[in-house]
Write a protein that holds these residues in place. Structure first.
Motif, short mmCIF file in Angstrom:
data_model
loop_
_atom_site.label_atom_id
_atom_site.label_comp_id
_atom_site.label_asym_id
_atom_site.label_seq_id
_atom_site.Cartn_x
_atom_site.Cartn_y
_atom_site.Cartn_z
N SER A 71 40.71 51.17 31.96
CA SER A 71 40.60 50.84 32.60
C SER A 71 39.63 49.51 33.51
O SER A 71 40.68 48.77 34.63
N SER A 72 38.48 50.14 33.53
CA SER A 72 37.53 48.53 33.28
C SER A 72 39.07 47.52 33.08
O SER A 72 38.59 45.91 33.44
N THR A 73 39.48 47.79 31.28
CA THR A 73 39.37 45.97 30.97
C THR A 73 40.83 46.06 31.64
O THR A 73 41.35 44.45 32.23
N LEU A 74 41.65 46.67 32.03
CA LEU A 74 42.97 46.73 32.60
C LEU A 74 42.72 45.81 33.93
O LEU A 74 43.08 45.27 34.76
N LEU A 75 41.60 46.09 34.73
CA LEU A 75 41.55 45.74 36.16
C LEU A 75 40.77 44.09 35.77
O LEU A 75 41.04 43.12 36.88
N ILE A 76 39.78 43.90 34.95
CA ILE A 76 39.22 42.76 34.64
C ILE A 76 41.09 41.70 33.86
O ILE A 76 40.82 40.28 35.04
N GLN A 77 41.49 42.46 33.74
CA GLN A 77 42.93 41.86 32.35
C GLN A 77 44.02 41.47 34.31
O GLN A 77 44.13 39.95 34.17
N LEU A 78 43.93 42.22 34.99
CA LEU A 78 45.05 41.39 36.66
C LEU A 78 44.06 41.12 37.53
O LEU A 78 44.72 40.53 37.94
N PHE A 79 42.62 41.39 37.38
CA PHE A 79 42.08 40.79 39.31
C PHE A 79 40.97 39.98 39.27
O PHE A 79 40.67 39.14 39.51
N SER A 80 40.67 39.27 37.34
CA SER A 80 39.56 38.87 37.26
C SER A 80 39.99 37.13 36.51
O SER A 80 41.26 36.88 36.92
N PRO A 92 38.83 32.81 35.42
CA PRO A 92 37.98 32.83 34.35
C PRO A 92 36.21 32.56 34.43
O PRO A 92 36.02 31.97 35.80
N GLY A 93 35.79 33.37 33.91
CA GLY A 93 33.64 32.81 34.53
C GLY A 93 34.09 33.63 35.31
O GLY A 93 32.59 33.08 35.65
N ALA A 94 34.25 34.27 35.96
CA ALA A 94 34.04 34.99 37.37
C ALA A 94 32.47 36.59 36.80
O ALA A 94 33.49 36.77 35.74
N GLY A 95 32.08 36.99 37.94
CA GLY A 95 31.36 38.28 37.19
C GLY A 95 31.87 39.47 37.83
O GLY A 95 33.62 38.87 38.01
N ASN A 96 32.04 40.14 36.46
CA ASN A 96 33.15 41.31 36.50
C ASN A 96 32.03 42.75 36.70
O ASN A 96 33.12 43.57 36.87
N PHE A 97 31.08 42.79 37.23
CA PHE A 97 30.63 43.56 37.62
C PHE A 97 30.87 44.64 38.00
O PHE A 97 31.12 45.89 38.02
N TRP A 98 31.28 44.48 39.41
CA TRP A 98 32.42 45.43 40.57
C TRP A 98 33.84 46.25 39.60
O TRP A 98 34.23 47.38 40.07
N LEU A 99 34.88 45.39 39.45
CA LEU A 99 35.92 45.57 37.71
C LEU A 99 35.20 46.38 37.42
O LEU A 99 36.17 47.67 37.10
N ASN A 100 34.00 46.47 36.63
CA ASN A 100 33.76 47.57 35.51
C ASN A 100 33.22 48.79 36.39
O ASN A 100 33.23 49.71 35.74
N PHE A 101 32.25 48.30 37.18
CA PHE A 101 32.08 49.76 38.53
C PHE A 101 32.87 50.47 38.34
O PHE A 101 33.06 51.59 38.88
N THR A 102 34.28 49.87 39.01
CA THR A 102 35.18 50.57 39.81
C THR A 102 35.94 51.39 38.43
O THR A 102 36.78 52.41 39.16
#
Length: 180
Positions: A45-54, A56-66
């Motif tokens: 789910s973290s990978t999917l969220l990063i692919q959908l909402f991240s 480039p170069g943005a921090g992904n802490f909250w997406l990983n946390f989610t």
């Protein structure tokens, strides 16, 4: 193996026998399956969220946390639903017993004071607490302080006998805690 108490729908108990090896095997399998499911769901789910909402170069802490939170919710919900399945019987019982002993522990000081006054409800709660603790410690091979538990239980049983009371751990009901 000594009998132990099983909860029914109405928080009453019956004497049953538990098989330590089956309990340990099932507990270990449930733990491993839960860890694998949590890791897989969280990473997926973290990978999917990063692919959908991240970006480039943005921090992904909250997406990983989610993703981790989603994994916890899915695994927790699955465990709650599977708890009534026969495969989970021993493990679910021990979870419930640990919860019940925790409720008793929170009121233990008041219960012990009442037990010193020979109040039957307090004596029943302590008898159940000792029996439940002994079962859990034996199943989890946590026998370091079992001799202390046995001494406390023997002293309680002697106190009950000296007072001429008929107290049994089988008479325990959660409603008894409401007094304390």
């Amino acid at each position: 193996m000594p009998p132990f108490f099983i909860w029914t729908e109405f928080k009453t108990m019956q004497l049953k026998t538990i098989h330590k090896e089956r309990y340990r095997n099932r507990l270990n399998r449930i733990i491993i399956a839960s860890i694998l499911a949590l890791a897989g769901i969280s990473l997926g789910s973290s990978t999917l969220l990063i692919q959908l909402f991240s970006a480039p170069g943005a921090g992904n802490f909250w997406l990983n946390f989610t993703g981790v939170v989603l994994g916890c919710l899915v695994v927790g919900t699955a465990l709650k639903r599977l708890k009534s399945h026969p495969y989970f019987f021993e493990v679910a019982y021990i979870w419930d017993l640990k919860h019940e002993l925790n409720l008793i522990q929170r009121k233990l000081k008041a219960i012990q004071i009442a037990a010193d006054r020979l109040e039957p409800e307090a004596l029943t709660i302590l008898a159940f607490s000792y029996a439940g603790s002994r079962l859990i410690w034996q199943l989890d091979d946590n026998t370091l302080v079992l001799s202390e538990l046995n001494k406390a239980d023997n002293a309680l049983q002697q106190k009950i006998a000296d007072a001429g009371l008929r107290i049994s751990a089988e008479d325990y009901r959660r409603q008894l805690l409401e007094k304390f």
